[in-house]
Design a protein around this motif. Sequence first.
Motif, PDB file in Angstrom:
ATOM      1  N   THR A   2       2.271   0.503   9.073  1.00 40.12           N
ATOM      2  CA  THR A   2       1.850  -0.622   9.625  1.00 40.12           C
ATOM      3  C   THR A   2       1.238  -0.882   9.825  1.00 40.12           C
ATOM      4  N   TYR A   3       0.469  -2.330   9.976  1.00 45.19           N
ATOM      5  CA  TYR A   3      -0.136  -3.147  11.001  1.00 45.19           C
ATOM      6  C   TYR A   3       0.566  -2.542  12.781  1.00 45.19           C
TER       7      TYR A   3
ATOM      8  N   ARG B 198      -4.776  -4.143  -5.163  1.00 42.90           N
ATOM      9  CA  ARG B 198      -5.753  -5.038  -4.213  1.00 42.90           C
ATOM     10  C   ARG B 198      -5.428  -6.442  -3.675  1.00 42.90           C
ATOM     11  N   LEU B 199      -6.019  -5.954  -1.996  1.00 45.78           N
ATOM     12  CA  LEU B 199      -5.098  -7.892  -1.157  1.00 45.78           C
ATOM     13  C   LEU B 199      -6.512  -8.594  -0.931  1.00 45.78           C
TER      14      LEU B 199
ATOM     15  N   ILE C 132      -9.090  -2.589   3.165  1.00 44.78           N
ATOM     16  CA  ILE C 132     -10.092  -3.250   3.129  1.00 44.78           C
ATOM     17  C   ILE C 132     -11.986  -2.548   3.712  1.00 44.78           C
TER      18      ILE C 132
ATOM     19  N   ARG D  54       0.793  -1.055  -0.273  1.00 49.26           N
ATOM     20  CA  ARG D  54       0.317  -0.127   0.000  1.00 49.26           C
ATOM     21  C   ARG D  54       1.102   1.137  -0.089  1.00 49.26           C
TER      22      ARG D  54
ATOM     23  N   GLY E 181      -6.991 -11.831   2.505  1.00 57.04           N
ATOM     24  CA  GLY E 181      -6.890 -12.048   3.348  1.00 57.04           C
ATOM     25  C   GLY E 181      -7.563 -12.328   4.104  1.00 57.04           C
TER      26      GLY E 181
ATOM     27  N   TRP F 192      -6.222  -1.844   8.159  1.00 57.52           N
ATOM     28  CA  TRP F 192      -4.593  -1.993   7.945  1.00 57.52           C
ATOM     29  C   TRP F 192      -4.334  -1.790   6.316  1.00 57.52           C
ATOM     30  N   MET F 193      -5.851  -3.260   5.449  1.00 52.25           N
ATOM     31  CA  MET F 193      -5.613  -3.362   4.698  1.00 52.25           C
ATOM     32  C   MET F 193      -6.267  -2.683   3.682  1.00 52.25           C
TER      33      MET F 193
ATOM     34  N   LEU G 237      -7.183  -4.968  11.442  1.00 55.94           N
ATOM     35  CA  LEU G 237      -6.863  -5.226  10.268  1.00 55.94           C
ATOM     36  C   LEU G 237      -7.417  -5.132   8.578  1.00 55.94           C
TER      37      LEU G 237
END
Length: 705
Positions: free
Chosen positions: A286-287, A14-15, A34, A3, A17, A31-32, A28
């Motif tokens: 970051t997460y 596009r991620l 979504i 990202r 998980g 972070w991604m 989460l």
Amino acid sequence: RMRYIGWHVNRTIRLIGLSTALSNARDLADWMGIEARGLYNFRPSVRPVPVEVHIAGFPGKHYCPRMATMNKPAYNAIMQHSPAKPVLIFVSSRRQTRLTALDIINYLAADAREKHFVRLSDDDMEMILDQVSDQHLRHTLNFGIGLHHAGICKEDKAIVERLFFSEKIQVLVATSTLAWGVNFPAHLVVVKGTEYYDGKTKTYIDYPITDVLQMMGRAGRPQFDKDAKAVVLVHEPKKAFYKKFLYDPFPVESSLHNALHEHLNAEIVAGTISKRQDAVDYLTWTYLFRRILQNPTYYGVENITHESITIFLSRLVEQVLRDLQATGCIEDASTDELIPTTIGRIASYYYMSHQSACMYERDIGEESDMPTLLKLLSDAEEYTELPVRHNEDKLNAELARDVPWPVDSRNIDDPHVKANLLFQAHFSRCRLPISDYITDTKSVLDNAIRIIQAMVDITANNGFLQTALRCMSLIQMVMQGRWHHDNTLLQLPHLEKRHLPGLASKGIECLAHFLHCNRRKAHQAVAECFSDLPDDELFDVMGEVFEAANHFPRVDVQLTTEIAYPEEEEEMEEEEEEEPLPQITLNIDLFRRSRYYPRIFAPRFTKPKDEGWWVVIGDPQRNELVAVKRIQAIRKKTSTKLIFDWDEEMYGEGNDPERADGYAFHFYLISDCYIGVDQEYSFVVKYEDIPDPPVREEAPEGEEG
């Protein structure tokens, strides 16, 4: 990272998980990147087949006696909850799979039910047992109980999996790794103990709660069961904990701060981070950053004010950068610019710990011998997690007596000492004491190639010729499972030391003689070595020997040199100009005279590998590595070149005591997988061929006014 890069290049990535059930799935997803409509999160209790969970506590301070007291309840659970349906029993170690199965067999015998778990006739079972190599597995299968762990060979595992899946045996005792691997659901799952031995801390520690959930999740077969059972046997003091939290999972926290050195070093080398502020900005993506906001005390942050978080991130980055500078991975960390060093680039390229790279830069010297290099290889940070199980210190001490090079007997239970022993056993082809060591050897060898390649690069960067050649020899030893001083013929299958005198009497004393001698002569020599075999076996052995020999490359080398001054750079400022040095270009043409195989012959190595080579120019008089390059497989013809500067002070007249007309260098062609196919040549750069320096054109003087 993706990202962060996508934001810089203004492109959306596009991620997708996948995870077990989480209590903080929203963190989460944020972070991604979504959105809420793309997030699906289900509680652990949402299952196609409802599971009834029973938790039982067992007293006892010591682990092994407590595990023994769980065997009878485990047997009773099978008879009560699943007397005729498949049962999975999860235990913590390979030893526990065997002990648990043997105790259950004893309880079966006491109840006169020896064949209760067997769904095969005696004749069919006998045919299957003939195919099983593990003696413990062969014994337990007789009673319908299978064993499954990493120490069992692939063929035996396939047999057990097939029998359990087809319900020919009812019970499978397995280590916890099966829960994350092959999907084998059962009507009843028994989790026998929630602790495992951690070799690093030398204590028993608890499984993560997600692992326990994963093991329990194997209960229930949607096609066959309307309900399922899970029995969790725990240490009595932890019974209340599991009752409370088994269906209320903990949030997922970040571990980035524990491995931030490698991440930042890789980003600095890649150019993603070039300044201190870039590193702080990188962390905000970051997460770790998101979890600091939600759970600051877990990460040692006093509060979540903007100032506190900024101070925490700045100090974290500052400490990591100081560590990277101390290990030689970046230049002066006190400046705003972050510049990677050669060591940092090597660590990033080979996915190595910065501590390992620093150790090799510090401890590898120009006279380092092979035992020293093997010890340094074994001391890599990557082997810190190599498991040293209960009582393996005794096995290590026994193995140390069977290998040629001594190890530190005071730390015989150290994972690095164990790695050293496994390497030596691999080279000596020793018989390993237990099957666990076979799996551990695979783990050690898997990491060895990239670590040794990094050792080669670090040594070459320091110009240590003989040490670099020894590192290259070390990688050959790892690939072939032979010592560097072994006769090279022993790389061929079936050939043993007792055959060498017979081959030598035919003029075949090494692998090179074998590869280049008349084929008929080679056939006759090998046939005489195995003259005691029946004709059909002799035919098979001969076929395997010569099929393997065909993999070994036969290469012709052609060298030519060119000498010229480099072209002058026009943009170089006058005050920065230095007297140019002549450049020696060695043109290398390699011609393969044997068939090319896409995969090398290395039956003792754990993974398939392509052929590779090093081309090296060295100065043996000074023990200096002048130039090196790594090339891929040599096919019909491969051409490359090595370039180095001619330094008059080092190579000029009078520096070579053996020659008056020039300076002699050595060229080495080194394989990265075969022992005994390397080649060495000498070439001379003659003084009369060194051109005079080019005459610089002076700028025209300005006109006088």
